[in-house]
Scaffold this active site. Sequence first.
Site, PDB file in Angstrom:
ATOM      1  N   THR A 292       0.828  -1.202   0.000  1.00 45.90           N
ATOM      2  CA  THR A 292       0.000   0.000   0.000  1.00 45.90           C
ATOM      3  C   THR A 292       0.863   1.253   0.000  1.00 45.90           C
ATOM      4  O   THR A 292       0.441   2.308  -0.472  1.00 45.90           O
ATOM      5  CB  THR A 292      -0.946  -0.015   1.212  1.00 45.90           C
TER       6      THR A 292
ATOM      7  N   TYR B 110       5.151 -12.077   4.948  1.00 46.10           N
ATOM      8  CA  TYR B 110       3.964 -11.620   4.214  1.00 46.10           C
ATOM      9  C   TYR B 110       3.724 -12.575   3.048  1.00 46.10           C
ATOM     10  O   TYR B 110       4.476 -12.609   2.094  1.00 46.10           O
ATOM     11  CB  TYR B 110       4.209 -10.189   3.739  1.00 46.10           C
TER      12      TYR B 110
ATOM     13  N   LYS C  89       1.641 -12.455   7.947  1.00 47.71           N
ATOM     14  CA  LYS C  89       0.512 -11.734   7.360  1.00 47.71           C
ATOM     15  C   LYS C  89      -0.035 -12.628   6.262  1.00 47.71           C
ATOM     16  O   LYS C  89       0.584 -12.812   5.212  1.00 47.71           O
ATOM     17  CB  LYS C  89       0.956 -10.385   6.790  1.00 47.71           C
TER      18      LYS C  89
END
Length: 291
Positions: A44, A132, A161
């Site tokens: 992001t 992640y 994650k």
Amino acid sequence: MFSGVLTAIVTPFKNGKVDYDALEKNIAFQHANGVDAIVPCGTTGESPTLTYDEHEEIIEFSVARAKGKMQVLAGTGSNSTDEALRFTAHAKKVGADGALIVTPYYNKPTQKGLYLHFKKIADSVDIPIMIYNIASRTGVNVETSTLTKLAHDCKNIVSVKEASGNLEQMGQVICANPEMSVISGDDTLTLPLMAVGGLGVVSVLSNIIPQDVVSMVKAFKVGDTKKAKELHLKMLPLAKAMFIETNPQPIKTAMSLLGHCEAEVRLPMCEMEEANKAKLVEALKNYGLKV
């Protein structure tokens, strides 16, 4: 161990440069609304298009502004192990609370390659690590057996994650790794994952509605499943709207409409199509946000 709401904070740009004034305001906004941590320089945060200097400056800036208020989980991943090592060592040096390290993308390593990649970083830098896992962007899935071996062999790999979208896999990870915190990488799956033992979310949505995301997670943690369900269902359409186009194009557009920062992104990210932007505006209005 990481838990609660960790905001995958955007990197604001203005006229092609990092807008540190907007970043500082966004960090303050997150703190004021009770999030547990910010995650700069992730997907992001447009990490693939940041220069090395920008990446390191943003991490250092975020740590300085969040110190004593929230944790900072620095995005330090790369498809180059040496580059990931550089960013992770820098995050440790400037005082980040942990490192979020994405699975190497494009080069599609084997499970052995993934193990060696993460182990080298974990052995080299004494900092808590969250792996992640997002095969939809990287092209390779971290299998539960690989993650379990890493958690066993590397004591500073403490969290994952999970953005595989596969609740069955997430459940397997939780069962196989009771000491590891499993965090949702998808706002739409936060509550379902917490129902089977997940501990929170790295959230895109909390860039604009942090208080509601925090309230949902806290409600579930204290056993108020009715309130958690109500908030989950309320946020669901808006969470889906954040992916009308590739993240972070919609969230940055939404933040611009709400006055948090410019909508500016870096190529190959681009301005939203007008038809999709209209859908995003409708979702924001339906949620009760003033745009």
